[in-house]
Design an enzyme around this catalytic site. Sequence first.
Site, PDB file in Angstrom:
ATOM      1  N   CYS A   1      -0.606   3.414  11.296  1.00 26.10           N
ATOM      2  CA  CYS A   1      -0.463   4.665  12.043  1.00 26.10           C
ATOM      3  C   CYS A   1      -1.630   4.802  13.018  1.00 26.10           C
ATOM      4  CB  CYS A   1      -0.378   5.872  11.099  1.00 26.10           C
ATOM      5  SG  CYS A   1      -1.760   6.022   9.950  1.00 26.10           S
TER       6      CYS A   1
ATOM      7  N   ASP B   1      -6.239  -4.094  -5.493  1.00 30.97           N
ATOM      8  CA  ASP B   1      -6.520  -4.384  -4.091  1.00 30.97           C
ATOM      9  C   ASP B   1      -5.383  -5.287  -3.603  1.00 30.97           C
ATOM     10  OD1 ASP B   1      -7.473  -5.799  -1.749  1.00 30.97           O
ATOM     11  OD2 ASP B   1      -9.490  -5.114  -2.244  1.00 30.97           O
TER      12      ASP B   1
ATOM     13  N   GLU C   1      -0.710   0.373  -5.271  1.00 29.42           N
ATOM     14  CA  GLU C   1      -1.658   1.328  -4.687  1.00 29.42           C
ATOM     15  C   GLU C   1      -3.051   1.042  -5.229  1.00 29.42           C
ATOM     16  OE1 GLU C   1      -3.745   3.777  -2.653  1.00 29.42           O
ATOM     17  OE2 GLU C   1      -1.617   3.409  -2.187  1.00 29.42           O
TER      18      GLU C   1
ATOM     19  N   GLY D   1       4.094   7.566  -1.219  1.00 26.19           N
ATOM     20  CA  GLY D   1       5.417   7.188  -1.692  1.00 26.19           C
ATOM     21  C   GLY D   1       6.557   7.418  -0.723  1.00 26.19           C
TER      22      GLY D   1
ATOM     23  N   LYS E   1       7.453   5.788   2.064  1.00 24.85           N
ATOM     24  CA  LYS E   1       8.140   4.538   2.400  1.00 24.85           C
ATOM     25  C   LYS E   1       8.685   3.857   1.150  1.00 24.85           C
ATOM     26  CE  LYS E   1       4.999   4.050   6.314  1.00 24.85           C
ATOM     27  NZ  LYS E   1       4.148   5.177   5.855  1.00 24.85           N
TER      28      LYS E   1
ATOM     29  N   ASP F   1       2.036  -1.629   4.966  1.00 23.05           N
ATOM     30  CA  ASP F   1       1.642  -0.468   5.764  1.00 23.05           C
ATOM     31  C   ASP F   1       0.130  -0.321   5.552  1.00 23.05           C
ATOM     32  OD1 ASP F   1       2.280   1.830   7.429  1.00 23.05           O
ATOM     33  OD2 ASP F   1       1.792   3.043   5.675  1.00 23.05           O
TER      34      ASP F   1
ATOM     35  N   ALA G   1       0.875  -1.188   0.000  1.00 26.82           N
ATOM     36  CA  ALA G   1       0.000   0.000   0.000  1.00 26.82           C
ATOM     37  C   ALA G   1       0.900   1.221   0.000  1.00 26.82           C
ATOM     38  CB  ALA G   1      -0.934  -0.014   1.207  1.00 26.82           C
ATOM     39  N   SER G   2       1.251   1.718  -1.192  1.00 20.79           N
ATOM     40  CA  SER G   2       2.432   2.570  -1.351  1.00 20.79           C
ATOM     41  C   SER G   2       2.219   4.070  -1.250  1.00 20.79           C
ATOM     42  CB  SER G   2       3.083   2.280  -2.709  1.00 20.79           C
ATOM     43  OG  SER G   2       3.522   0.960  -2.767  1.00 20.79           O
ATOM     44  N   ALA G   3       1.101   4.573  -1.776  1.00 19.27           N
ATOM     45  CA  ALA G   3       0.931   6.030  -1.876  1.00 19.27           C
ATOM     46  C   ALA G   3       0.913   6.671  -0.490  1.00 19.27           C
ATOM     47  CB  ALA G   3      -0.360   6.347  -2.635  1.00 19.27           C
TER      48      ALA G   3
END
Length: 470
Positions: free
Chosen positions: A241, A170, A143, A123, A125, A188, A119-121
């Site tokens: 988070c 997904d 993403e 960006g 990490k 993440d 789950a990148s966006a």
Amino acid sequence: MVQLNPDFINSIQQDIPAHLSIDDFIEYCGKPLRPSIRVNTLSISSADFKALMEPRGWEFEPIPWCKDGFWLTGHNPEELGNCVEHIQGLFYIQEASSMLPPTALFDTESQYDRVLDTASAPGSKTTQIAALMENRGLLVANEYSSSRVKVLHANIARMGASNTAITHFDGRVFGEYQFETFDAVLLDAPCSGEGTVRKDPDALKYWRQEDIDDIADTQRELMLSAFQALKPGGMLVYSTCTLNTRENQQVCHFLKETYPDAVEFISLANLFADADKATTVEGFLHVWPQIFDSEGFFVAAICKTQAVDRALPRPKPQKNFPFTHASRKQTEAMKSHLNNLGLTLPETQSLMIRDAEYWLFPEGFDELIGSMRFQRIGLKLADEAKHGFKLRHEAVMALPCQQARVIELDEQQAVEYLMGRDVAFDGDKPAKGEVIVGRHGIPLGLAKSLPGKLKNSLPRDLVRDKVSTA
């Protein structure tokens, strides 16, 4: 002013460790976050970056868990995102706690050839991982949100990360389509964001237990998929988070219960000095805002000790892959063009052709061809032109560049360039043709050398209305 939902306070009191105070937690939730950045070591070393910025009054306090991360004082935080060095990709504005997951992933001496960021966006990490990989190997950045894929690509390009391949799925599909493929996986996970209230005062205004339960269901499914995509012996880092144990510890224990013989929790108590202050009995990091004066965060490191059974049948291969390997003649022509500008084509990455486009694919990507559909692979180097090639901006930002070949702009010229304007220039430069312009010996982009000026070649979508000198 921060708004803490009473239901959230009642719930979180059950999760806060006995040695921490709920009153301190509430107090820190109302404090502003300290500005923090991560230096982009794909472009510049931390020592060189500090030497550039300290004369301007920037003061750097090291972040204990990231050797290239710093809390900042002595600057205008409102101008940070508009300064030349940020646009140039020399640093990323990144909350200190969010630097923890990639650090945990690369805590061992293992060299990862293939990494998945599920789950990148936007960006932060992803580009941190690319820097830790030194642009080697393959980093698949996924993403799910369509609107965020564009932001992800923009940040990857700005930071000069060339070893990435972007997917738009997904995250629950990777266990099926990339079963036991990756040496390391970062998940993440999407979460309730309880740790972000210092950045977003309204983050907990509408907190509901029912929402937490729904999110945790999704997290468990994502965790299973990420673990299935991991090779035996590989490392999975799960992070959020948020602060409640339902989305954190319980998700990790669910994985352990599902694969009791294949899951080993790796303690992060020695990840950095004082990490033990935030370490749970399992060895997870459960960072509460008052411990390190940061956002709240959770990080777990999990080793896959043995192979597991495939949950779903192997999907049919994807057909009609539109790229082919460049011929020796095409490769030599591209190398020559790049060398004339002071750029180097990496030997370990593959030069690929699609129609009249030249692309640079990450090392080892060939093995994934046909496994699933990719949104964008590596970086676009150039288009064939009538008399050679038309080089792309992202190539200039990512390829190794000879500093002596960069036409150095002063501070005001750099501002003018980033605002899309031609730059008056009478210094040493080629008589005519395409050139690389930069600041601090590091590229800003391309220009065309004309008598008395440099004609701006910055892509229009990168032109800024406002640029500051920090």
